[in-house]
Design a protein around this motif. Sequence first.
Motif, PDB file in Angstrom:
ATOM      1  N   SER A 179       0.830  -1.201   0.000  1.00 60.12           N
ATOM      2  CA  SER A 179       0.000   0.000   0.000  1.00 60.12           C
ATOM      3  C   SER A 179       0.869   1.258   0.000  1.00 60.12           C
ATOM      4  N   ARG A 180       1.930   1.243   0.801  1.00 58.12           N
ATOM      5  CA  ARG A 180       2.839   2.403   0.841  1.00 58.12           C
ATOM      6  C   ARG A 180       3.530   2.608  -0.499  1.00 58.12           C
TER       7      ARG A 180
ATOM      8  N   GLU B 108       1.085   4.151  -2.907  1.00 63.38           N
ATOM      9  CA  GLU B 108       0.881   5.572  -2.614  1.00 63.38           C
ATOM     10  C   GLU B 108       2.058   6.429  -3.078  1.00 63.38           C
TER      11      GLU B 108
END
Length: 132
Positions: free
Chosen positions: A97-98, A101
């Motif tokens: 997820s990081r 992003e």
Amino acid sequence: MSTSSQRTVAIVCQGGGSHTAFTAGALKRLLRDQGSDCRISALSGTSGGALCAFVAWYGMRTGTREKAISSLDALWENIEATGPYERIANAGLVWSSRLLEMGFPMWQLPPSGNVFSERSQSRRPPMIRMGP
């Protein structure tokens, strides 16, 4: 303070991963600090926030604010990642997820594309042939 002079408060709980964890903590604090000047008349929410709202409301309706707080604690103890595989999966999801992003291209699969999912297999659209 009499019930007629109390402020009536309705609380909406936000969901969505870490937002849900924050919601649970804020809700516990509100329940702990709820004085005689206000009365919670409704709890609602979306996603994980709805789960927190339901557990807290049920605790308040069947017991006390303390029961609502302990019920929220129990909910979070039951859903936390405790085993090694759960922790590895959790860490992998957090890191992917990081990276997403930060703009790294990541391979993503919608739930309908999961070949192991019964829903995927039963809901595949029929193939349509275009042309001669």
